[in-house]
Design an enzyme around this catalytic site. Structure first.
Site, PDB file in Angstrom:
ATOM      1  CG  LEU A   1      -1.843  -1.151   1.408  1.00  0.00           C
ATOM      2  CD1 LEU A   1      -2.861  -1.224   2.583  1.00  0.00           C
ATOM      3  CD2 LEU A   1      -2.782  -1.276  -0.088  1.00  0.00           C
TER       4      LEU A   1
ATOM      5  CG  HIS B   1      -3.304   1.275  -2.306  1.00  0.00           C
ATOM      6  ND1 HIS B   1      -1.727   0.997  -2.537  1.00  0.00           N
ATOM      7  CD2 HIS B   1      -3.858   0.729  -3.496  1.00  0.00           C
ATOM      8  CE1 HIS B   1      -1.631   0.189  -3.501  1.00  0.00           C
ATOM      9  NE2 HIS B   1      -2.781  -0.003  -4.030  1.00  0.00           N
TER      10      HIS B   1
ATOM     11  CE  LYS C   1      -1.081   2.826 -11.061  1.00  0.00           C
ATOM     12  NZ  LYS C   1      -0.619   1.811 -11.894  1.00  0.00           N
ATOM     13  CG  ASP C   2      -4.449   0.336 -13.015  1.00  0.00           C
ATOM     14  OD1 ASP C   2      -3.606  -0.166 -13.604  1.00  0.00           O
ATOM     15  OD2 ASP C   2      -4.329   0.408 -11.447  1.00  0.00           O
TER      16      ASP C   2
ATOM     17  CD  GLN D   1      -7.951  -2.661 -12.351  1.00  0.00           C
ATOM     18  OE1 GLN D   1      -7.326  -3.779 -12.363  1.00  0.00           O
ATOM     19  NE2 GLN D   1      -7.911  -1.845 -11.108  1.00  0.00           N
TER      20      GLN D   1
ATOM     21  CB  SER E   1       2.415  -1.810  -5.413  1.00  0.00           C
ATOM     22  OG  SER E   1       1.097  -1.254  -5.173  1.00  0.00           O
ATOM     23  NE  ARG E   2       2.850  -3.451 -11.957  1.00  0.00           N
ATOM     24  CZ  ARG E   2       3.033  -4.593 -12.569  1.00  0.00           C
ATOM     25  NH1 ARG E   2       4.201  -4.915 -12.910  1.00  0.00           N
ATOM     26  NH2 ARG E   2       1.977  -5.186 -12.722  1.00  0.00           N
TER      27      ARG E   2
END
Ligand code: PAF
Length: 282
Positions: A33, A37, A151-152, A155, A188-189
Site C-alpha cells: 500500500l 491507496h 491510473k488503471d 480496468q 506498488s511497482r
C-alpha cells in the site's frame, strides 16, 4: 481494526453490520500500500460507515509468472499502515484457496470490446483475471460503493462494464490519479525501481502533459509520432505503447470530434518494471 483471512468470517461480520444499516465502502488492492491507496481508503471512509480493504495478489491476472513472483507482498506493513488511518477499516487478506478453492483459473468475460484495447493487447488474459477476482470480492464484501484509481483507467471502465452486465448492486467510483511530487503516478511497482530509473520515470508524465498541449492543435497521429520519437531518444525508458483513445469506447481515435472526450494512454518499461499512466486530453 480487524484482519480476516477467511471469506466466511468477514461475511458473518459484514452481515451483522449491514443489519445495523451500515454502509460499506470497498477498496480492493494487491497490497504494498502507498499514498494512492490511502487516498481511496480516505474517500471510502468519508462516504461510508466502514471501509473494507482487500489485500490479495491475484494470480489469475498475471500473464507473466516472473512478475507474479516478484510482486511485493508486505501484509504486516500494510496492516500497520491502515491502523494509522482509522479504526473503521476491515482488512480481508485471503490465501489463494479461500478465493479459488481447487484451482486458480479465471472465468471468461466479454466487456463489449473494452478488453481488446491497450493492456488487453499486451497482457494476455489479464482482464479475465481482474473480472474474476473483482466479481468474487464484490460477492463476498457486498459493498455499497467501491473505489478504483484512474491510473488503471481501462480496468476502471471494465469494472463498470462488469457491474452493468452482471447487475451487481454496487456504485463504482473512479478516483483521480495520485502522483508523487515528481509527477510519477503512485504504483506498488515504483518501490522496485532502481534509483536511476526512479529518477527517469517522471519523464512519462512530462510527455503526457506535452502530448495534451499538442493535441489542441495537432492530429492524434502527429502527437503519437512525436511521443514515439521522444522515447526512441531515451536511454532508460522503453515505450511499449502510446495510444490516444475515445474515453468511453477506448478505441484509438481516427479523426477528432468536438463532441467526444479523449485520453492518452501509455505503457513504458523502466528496466524490467512496467509502468502505466494516462491523461485526459480535452
Ligand atoms: O488494481 C489492482 O490493484 C488490481 O487489479 C485489483 C483491482 C485489486 C484486482 O486484483
Amino acid at each position: 481494526m480487524t484482519v480476516f483471512n477467511k471469506k466466511s468470517k468477514i461475511q458473518d461480520h459484514i452481515s451483522n453490520k449491514k443489519g445495523d444499516n451500515f454502509t460499506i465502502g470497498f477498496v480492493p488492492t494487491m497490497g504494498a500500500l502507498h499514498d494512492g491507496h490511502l487516498s481511496l481508503v480516505n474517500k471510502a471512509l468519508e462516504e461510508n460507515d466502514i471501509c473494507v480493504v482487500s489485500i490479495f495478489v491475484n494470480p489469475t491476472q498475471f500473464d507473466n509468472p516472473e512478475d507474479l513472483k516478484k510482486y511485493p507482498r508486505t501484509l504486516e506493513k500494510d496492516v500497520l499502515l491502515l491502523k494509522t488511518v482509522s479504526p473503521n477499516i476491515l482488512v480481508y487478506a485471503p490465501a489463494v484457496e479461500d478465493i479459488y478453492e481447487q484451482k486458480a483459473v479465471a472465468e471468461h468475460f466479454t466487456f463489449d470490446g473494452l478488453e481488446h484495447e491497450m493492456e488487453g493487447k499486451f497482457r494476455d488474459g489479464h482482464f479475465n483475471g481482474v473480472g474474476t477476482i473483482v466479481k468474487r470480492l464484490f460477492e463476498i464484501v457486498k459493498p455499497n460503493k467501491a473505489y478504483f484509481g484512474e491510473k488503471d483507467f481501462q480496468q476502471l471502465a471494465i469494472i463498470k462494464k462488469l457491474v452493468e452486465k452482471h447487475n451487481i448492486p454496487v456504485i463504482v467510483e473512479g478516483c483521480t490519479i495520485y502522483r508523487e511530487k515528481s509527477g510519477l503516478a503512485y504504483s506498488s511497482r515504483n518501490e522496485r525501481l532502481k534509483p536511476d530509473y526512479k529518477a527517469a520515470a517522471p519523464f512519462i508524465f512530462k510527455i503526457l502533459n506535452t502530448a495534451k498541449e499538442q493535441f489542441g492543435t495537432k492530429s492524434a497521429k502527429e502527437v503519437t509520432e512525436w511521443v514515439e520519437k521522444q522515447f526512441n531518444n531515451h536511454d532508460l525508458l522503453k515505450l511499449e505503447y502510446f495510444v490516444i483513445a475515445d474515453s468511453k469506447t477506448l478505441k484509438p481515435v481516427k479523426r477528432k470530434s468536438k463532441s467526444k472526450t479523449y485520453r492518452a494512454f501509455i505503457a513504458v518499461y523502466a528496466d524490467d518494471i512496467r509502468l502505466i499512466d494516462n491523461i485526459a486530453l480535452n
